[in-house]
Each structure stands twice: as C-alpha cells, then as structure tokens.
Design a protein around this motif. Structure first.
Motif, short mmCIF file in Angstrom:
data_model
loop_
_atom_site.label_atom_id
_atom_site.label_comp_id
_atom_site.label_asym_id
_atom_site.label_seq_id
_atom_site.Cartn_x
_atom_site.Cartn_y
_atom_site.Cartn_z
N PHE A 52 0.83 -1.21 0.00
CA PHE A 52 0.00 0.00 0.00
C PHE A 52 0.86 1.26 0.00
O PHE A 52 0.52 2.26 -0.63
CB PHE A 52 -0.95 0.00 1.19
CG PHE A 52 -2.05 -1.01 1.08
CD1 PHE A 52 -2.80 -1.13 -0.09
CD2 PHE A 52 -2.33 -1.86 2.12
CE1 PHE A 52 -3.82 -2.06 -0.20
CE2 PHE A 52 -3.35 -2.80 2.02
CZ PHE A 52 -4.08 -2.90 0.86
N TYR A 53 2.00 1.23 0.69
CA TYR A 53 2.91 2.38 0.71
C TYR A 53 3.45 2.65 -0.70
O TYR A 53 3.47 3.78 -1.16
CB TYR A 53 4.06 2.12 1.69
CG TYR A 53 5.14 3.16 1.64
CD1 TYR A 53 4.96 4.41 2.22
CD2 TYR A 53 6.35 2.91 1.00
CE1 TYR A 53 5.95 5.37 2.17
CE2 TYR A 53 7.34 3.85 0.95
CZ TYR A 53 7.14 5.09 1.54
OH TYR A 53 8.13 6.04 1.48
N TRP A 54 3.88 1.58 -1.39
CA TRP A 54 4.41 1.76 -2.75
C TRP A 54 3.33 2.23 -3.71
O TRP A 54 3.57 3.08 -4.56
CB TRP A 54 5.03 0.47 -3.26
CG TRP A 54 6.32 0.10 -2.60
CD1 TRP A 54 7.23 0.93 -2.03
CD2 TRP A 54 6.84 -1.22 -2.42
NE1 TRP A 54 8.28 0.22 -1.52
CE2 TRP A 54 8.07 -1.11 -1.75
CE3 TRP A 54 6.39 -2.48 -2.77
CZ2 TRP A 54 8.85 -2.21 -1.42
CZ3 TRP A 54 7.17 -3.57 -2.45
CH2 TRP A 54 8.38 -3.43 -1.78
N ALA A 55 2.13 1.70 -3.57
CA ALA A 55 1.02 2.12 -4.44
C ALA A 55 0.68 3.59 -4.19
O ALA A 55 0.46 4.35 -5.14
CB ALA A 55 -0.20 1.24 -4.20
N ARG A 56 0.65 4.00 -2.94
CA ARG A 56 0.35 5.40 -2.61
C ARG A 56 1.46 6.31 -3.12
O ARG A 56 1.19 7.38 -3.68
CB ARG A 56 0.20 5.55 -1.09
CG ARG A 56 -0.19 6.95 -0.67
CD ARG A 56 -0.50 6.97 0.84
NE ARG A 56 -0.92 8.28 1.24
CZ ARG A 56 -0.14 9.16 1.85
NH1 ARG A 56 1.10 8.83 2.14
NH2 ARG A 56 -0.59 10.35 2.18
N LYS A 57 2.70 5.89 -2.94
CA LYS A 57 3.84 6.69 -3.41
C LYS A 57 3.79 6.84 -4.93
O LYS A 57 4.01 7.93 -5.47
CB LYS A 57 5.14 6.02 -2.97
CG LYS A 57 6.38 6.81 -3.29
CD LYS A 57 7.62 6.10 -2.75
CE LYS A 57 8.87 6.85 -3.12
NZ LYS A 57 10.08 6.16 -2.66
N GLU A 58 3.48 5.77 -5.63
CA GLU A 58 3.38 5.81 -7.09
C GLU A 58 2.23 6.73 -7.53
O GLU A 58 2.37 7.49 -8.49
CB GLU A 58 3.17 4.40 -7.64
CG GLU A 58 3.16 4.32 -9.14
CD GLU A 58 3.03 2.88 -9.62
OE1 GLU A 58 2.33 2.67 -10.63
OE2 GLU A 58 3.63 1.99 -9.00
#
Length: 114
Positions: free
Chosen positions: A33-39
């Motif tokens: 979820f962190y990587w998806a939000r960052k992207e």
C-alpha cells in the motif's frame, strides 16, 4: 517423545508460527500500500507539472538583436474602434464549463541572415 510432549510443543509453537506468519503478511500489505500510494502521488505530481508546463497558445515573435533591446515603436500600433456601450451588450447564450487554456509568451531570436 511421548504424546504429551508433542502436544506441548504443538500448543506452544503453533501460535508463535501463526503470529510470525500474520506479521509477515501485515508487513507485506503495508509495503504494498505504501508503494502504491507513493506511485499515485508521483503520478499526480507529474500530471500537475505537465499541466503547468503545457501551453496551448504560443505566439512566436521573431525579433532581431536590435529589436530585442530597443523600446517599442508606437507608430506601428494598430488602432481599433472602441467597444460597444454597456447597455448595448447582450448576455452570451453559451457559457463554457471548462477553464480557458494556459497562455505563455516566448521570444525567439530571428536567424541571422549572413
């Protein structure tokens, strides 16, 4: 090892293994979820930069070096008739819903003719 020892090992290590497995799953989901939000944030920032840099109307002006540093020549200004009186104006029937496009000026030096 008899049955009671195996049961004791099973009752102790099973909850520990389940907790370790759940912790690994939670960490994996949090990172995902962190990587998806960052992207998503990076994508939105890139779109905002493109929107800010994108200009629809570019009016090319080619001036010589002398014209770039000279004050404007007012004798070449075109005169237009005055706008109609306020009481002669009418309401527009169609009002656009979208905002007008961005405008930017650019001055390009004319190629030297040598």
């Amino acid at each position: 090892m008899d049955y009671s020892d195996r049961f004791l090992l099973f009752t102790i290590f099973t909850p520990i293994l389940i907790l370790v497995f759940l912790a690994i799953c939670c960490i994996a989901f949090c990172k995902m979820f962190y990587w998806a939000r960052k992207e998503c944030i990076e994508c939105l920032q890139a779109q905002a930069q493109v929107r800010d840099q994108q200009s629809v109307y570019v009016i090319p002006i080619s001036l010589s070096d002398d014209d770039l540093h000279r004050p404007p020549r007012y004798s070449t200004v075109q005169f237009y008739e005055p706008p109609p009186a306020y009481n002669e104006l009418h309401m527009k029937t169609e009002i656009p819903l979208e905002s007008p496009p961005a405008y930017s000026e650019s001055v390009s030096a004319s190629p030297s003719h040598s």
